[in-house]
Write a protein that holds these residues in place. Structure first.
Motif, mmCIF file in Angstrom:
data_model
loop_
_atom_site.group_PDB
_atom_site.id
_atom_site.type_symbol
_atom_site.label_atom_id
_atom_site.label_comp_id
_atom_site.label_asym_id
_atom_site.label_seq_id
_atom_site.Cartn_x
_atom_site.Cartn_y
_atom_site.Cartn_z
ATOM 1 N N LEU A 1 -7.608 -3.581 -0.733
ATOM 2 C CA LEU A 1 -6.858 -3.181 -1.927
ATOM 3 C C LEU A 1 -5.407 -2.872 -1.585
ATOM 4 N N VAL A 2 -5.216 -2.194 -0.460
ATOM 5 C CA VAL A 2 -3.858 -1.862 -0.028
ATOM 6 C C VAL A 2 -3.082 -3.132 0.294
ATOM 7 N N GLU A 3 -3.724 -4.087 0.959
ATOM 8 C CA GLU A 3 -3.046 -5.326 1.305
ATOM 9 C C GLU A 3 -2.663 -6.117 0.063
ATOM 10 N N GLY B 1 -1.973 -4.822 -2.855
ATOM 11 C CA GLY B 1 -0.829 -4.123 -3.433
ATOM 12 C C GLY B 1 0.455 -4.419 -2.696
ATOM 13 N N GLN B 2 0.385 -4.504 -1.377
ATOM 14 C CA GLN B 2 1.579 -4.824 -0.602
ATOM 15 C C GLN B 2 2.028 -6.256 -0.848
ATOM 16 N N LEU C 1 2.513 2.118 -4.785
ATOM 17 C CA LEU C 1 1.244 1.791 -4.136
ATOM 18 C C LEU C 1 0.284 2.965 -4.201
ATOM 19 N N ARG D 1 -0.672 3.448 -8.100
ATOM 20 C CA ARG D 1 -1.415 2.401 -8.791
ATOM 21 C C ARG D 1 -2.618 1.882 -8.022
ATOM 22 N N VAL D 2 -2.679 2.131 -6.720
ATOM 23 C CA VAL D 2 -3.787 1.608 -5.918
ATOM 24 C C VAL D 2 -4.560 2.727 -5.228
ATOM 25 N N ALA E 1 1.635 -7.819 -3.585
ATOM 26 C CA ALA E 1 2.221 -7.817 -4.932
ATOM 27 C C ALA E 1 3.603 -7.188 -4.961
ATOM 28 N N LEU F 1 4.429 -3.917 -4.222
ATOM 29 C CA LEU F 1 4.496 -2.520 -4.648
ATOM 30 C C LEU F 1 5.176 -1.683 -3.570
#
Length: 284
Positions: free
Chosen positions: A178-180, A182-183, A192, A195-196, A185, A187
């Motif tokens: 999920l973090v990857e 977001g990165q 980050l 929203r994540v 995208a 953010l």
């Protein structure tokens, strides 16, 4: 007549696991109305058994008063007396929980988001977490005296550690994918987290808040044993010193009711904040 094509046949919804195994979205069963009343069965049976045991002479009423005697004691306190004790304890719990939970949210987020902060302060917090609540009482009396400050501080200590553990583990256990995403995208760090990370960590955060509120009520009893002149902890002490088991049980009943009310409020908030979850056992 030709048989109904399999694609148009009515799907079987008896077992939601069938949909899961077939790759279909699981539709959680709607809650049955009468299930909400199932929780009343154990306390009602316990009250009936207690009344029967005392009236039949199986138990001495001096040791275990009948539920009707406890109810009579609550009536004797009157609305004004009960309100005074309930508001005193609720105010201390509310203030102590707000202070402890607020610090727990900040510290837990810092530890969950930074390995350096975790290495710096987490070992100390884990050692402090193992200290029993009553061990803090003499030190708080020396530092803060017997006024409200020592009581609120003790309650805050009780609320801090469950919230801290829930928040730190919630952020730490967020799925790395999920973090990857977001990165990828684009953010920024603040976005980050907002929203994540925070939505993904919210379930254990809410669990920590509920546990912290429960422990706040427990620590409140220890806090009011210090030198309180009102509150449910004071009623426990007064009942013990006067040999009135009915007063002790009345205070315990009030603690159980208030704890259940506060936990129900937290569960409602949890349901509202986590309504986006697609779980098998949905309780919306």
């Amino acid at each position: 007549m030709s048989a109904t094509p399999p694609s148009l046949a009515r799907p079987n919804r008896l077992d939601p696991l069938d949909d899961w195994s077939a790759g279909q979205p699981v539709v959680p069963p709607k809650p049955i109305a009468w299930r909400r009343w199932l929780g009343l069965i154990p306390p009602v049976l316990l009250l009936a058994l207690g009344e029967l045991a005392v009236r039949a002479g199986w138990v001495s009423p001096n040791l275990l008063p009948a539920p009707s005697d406890v109810a009579r004691t609550l009536v004797e306190f009157g609305a004004e007396g009960l309100t005074r004790h309930v508001l005193a304890s609720s105010g201390r719990v509310g203030l102590g929980f707000a202070l402890g939970a607020g610090l727990g949210l900040v510290a837990g987020a810092a530890v969950g988001l930074s390995r350096h902060v975790e290495a710096l302060i987490d070992p100390s917090f884990q050692a402090l977490r193992a200290i029993p609540s009553l061990a803090w009482v003499p030190l708080l009396l020396l530092w803060l005296g017997i006024d409200e400050a020592s009581k609120v501080t003790l309650i805050a200590i009780g609320a801090f550690f469950p919230v801290y553990m829930g928040v730190s583990s919630g952020f730490r256990d967020v799925d790395r994918k999920l973090v990857e995403v977001g990165q990828i995208a684009g953010l920024r760090p603040v976005a980050l987290v907002r929203r994540v990370l925070f939505p993904a960590a919210l379930p254990p955060v809410m669990t920590g808040l509920r546990n912290g509120l429960s422990l706040a009520w427990m620590f409140m009893v220890a806090a009011e044993l210090i030198a309180a002149t009102k509150g449910l902890g004071y009623l426990l002490t007064d009942g013990r010193e006067t040999g009135r088991a009915d007063i002790v049980l009345a205070a315990i009943v009030l603690l159980a009711v208030l704890g259940q009310i506060s936990d129900t409020g937290m569960r409602w908030l949890e349901t509202r904040l986590l309504r986006w979850r697609d779980t098998l056992d949905s309780r919306h």
